[in-house]
Design a protein around this motif. Structure first.
Motif, short mmCIF file in Angstrom:
data_model
loop_
_atom_site.label_atom_id
_atom_site.label_comp_id
_atom_site.label_asym_id
_atom_site.label_seq_id
_atom_site.Cartn_x
_atom_site.Cartn_y
_atom_site.Cartn_z
N MET A 1 6.29 32.96 72.34
CA MET A 1 7.05 32.44 73.44
C MET A 1 8.35 31.87 72.88
SD MET A 1 6.02 29.86 76.55
CE MET A 1 5.15 28.73 75.56
N LYS A 2 9.40 32.02 73.65
CA LYS A 2 10.72 31.54 73.23
C LYS A 2 11.35 30.82 74.43
CE LYS A 2 15.17 33.57 72.16
NZ LYS A 2 15.87 34.82 71.92
N ILE A 3 12.00 29.71 74.14
CA ILE A 3 12.67 28.93 75.18
C ILE A 3 14.12 28.75 74.79
CG2 ILE A 3 12.75 26.72 76.39
CD1 ILE A 3 9.75 26.45 75.77
N SER A 4 15.02 29.00 75.73
CA SER A 4 16.44 28.78 75.45
C SER A 4 17.08 28.06 76.64
CB SER A 4 17.16 30.10 75.18
OG SER A 4 17.22 30.89 76.36
N TYR A 5 18.03 27.21 76.31
CA TYR A 5 18.78 26.49 77.34
C TYR A 5 20.26 26.56 76.99
CZ TYR A 5 20.79 22.79 80.15
OH TYR A 5 21.58 22.08 81.03
N ASN A 6 21.07 26.96 77.97
CA ASN A 6 22.51 27.03 77.79
C ASN A 6 23.13 25.92 78.64
OD1 ASN A 6 25.26 27.58 77.93
ND2 ASN A 6 24.94 29.78 77.81
N PRO A 7 23.62 24.84 78.00
CA PRO A 7 24.18 23.74 78.78
C PRO A 7 25.47 24.11 79.52
CG PRO A 7 24.39 23.30 76.42
CD PRO A 7 23.62 24.57 76.57
N GLU A 8 26.18 25.13 79.04
CA GLU A 8 27.41 25.54 79.72
C GLU A 8 27.12 26.18 81.07
OE1 GLU A 8 29.85 27.92 77.17
OE2 GLU A 8 29.81 26.44 75.57
N THR A 9 26.07 27.01 81.12
CA THR A 9 25.71 27.66 82.38
C THR A 9 24.59 26.93 83.11
OG1 THR A 9 24.14 29.12 81.26
CG2 THR A 9 26.41 29.94 81.54
N PHE A 16 8.11 34.88 77.79
CA PHE A 16 6.69 34.93 77.47
C PHE A 16 6.34 36.11 76.57
CE2 PHE A 16 7.12 32.59 81.43
CZ PHE A 16 6.44 31.44 81.11
N GLN A 17 7.13 37.15 76.63
CA GLN A 17 6.94 38.31 75.78
C GLN A 17 8.22 39.12 75.73
OE1 GLN A 17 4.25 41.29 77.50
NE2 GLN A 17 4.19 40.04 79.35
N GLU A 18 8.31 39.98 74.73
CA GLU A 18 9.48 40.83 74.59
C GLU A 18 9.15 42.21 75.13
OE1 GLU A 18 11.24 40.76 70.70
OE2 GLU A 18 10.80 38.63 70.47
N SER A 19 9.38 42.40 76.40
CA SER A 19 9.13 43.67 77.07
C SER A 19 10.29 43.95 77.99
CB SER A 19 7.85 43.61 77.91
OG SER A 19 6.73 43.34 77.12
N PRO A 20 10.56 45.24 78.24
CA PRO A 20 11.61 45.56 79.20
C PRO A 20 11.25 45.06 80.60
CG PRO A 20 10.97 47.50 77.94
CD PRO A 20 10.00 46.42 77.62
N LEU A 41 4.22 38.75 83.42
CA LEU A 41 5.41 37.91 83.42
C LEU A 41 6.10 37.98 82.07
CD1 LEU A 41 7.08 35.87 85.06
CD2 LEU A 41 5.61 34.07 84.14
N VAL A 42 7.38 38.33 82.09
CA VAL A 42 8.18 38.46 80.87
C VAL A 42 9.04 37.21 80.67
CG1 VAL A 42 10.04 39.75 79.75
CG2 VAL A 42 8.26 40.97 81.01
N ARG A 43 9.66 36.74 81.78
CA ARG A 43 10.58 35.62 81.65
C ARG A 43 10.62 34.81 82.94
NH1 ARG A 43 17.06 36.29 81.23
NH2 ARG A 43 16.62 37.39 83.15
N LEU A 44 10.79 33.51 82.78
CA LEU A 44 11.08 32.61 83.88
C LEU A 44 12.49 32.07 83.64
CD1 LEU A 44 10.57 30.67 86.28
CD2 LEU A 44 9.39 29.17 84.65
N GLU A 45 13.37 32.26 84.60
CA GLU A 45 14.75 31.79 84.48
C GLU A 45 14.97 30.71 85.53
OE1 GLU A 45 19.25 33.66 84.28
OE2 GLU A 45 17.61 34.88 85.04
#
Length: 112
Positions: A1-9, A16-20, A41-45
């Motif tokens: 699992m990977k989490i990223s946050y962009n404070p600019e946007t 949750f996984q690396e899938s198309p 589920l691949v990603r929650l944005e």
């Protein structure tokens, strides 16, 4: 699992996984769910994350490891529980004290 946050946007992504991505759904105006071709589920944005998340720049996590199930660790049925309550008080205290020691060991090893 990977989490990223962009404070600019102000966008928080949880991968949750690396899938198309095959399908995208907008759950709410600020939440987008991406799924792969199998419906996983691949990603929650989360858009405008700072408004819906207490602190999007802080991440806490915990990993719960399964313990091997021993005969004693299996869930007790109602009849097992009734039988436990029929034991003499000292025997019940001895059993509970042993369980407490196991729990203390577990929590002392937990670095969280």
């Amino acid at each position: 699992m990977k989490i990223s946050y962009n404070p600019e946007t102000d966008v928080l992504n949880i991968y949750f996984q690396e899938s198309p991505v095959e399908k995208r759904e907008r759950e709410k105006p600020d939440r987008i769910l991406d799924y792969d071709k199998n419906g996983n589920l691949v990603r929650l944005e989360i858009l405008n994350a700072s408004q819906g998340v207490t602190n999007p720049q802080r991440v806490e996590y915990s990993v719960i490891l399964p313990n091997p199930v021993t005969e004693e660790a299996k869930l007790l049925s109602l009849s097992d529980r009734c039988a436990f309550m029929q034991l003499p008080l000292e025997e019940r205290r001895r059993i509970l004290a042993a369980q407490t020691e196991v729990m203390v060991e577990h929590y002392e090893q937990d670095t969280e």
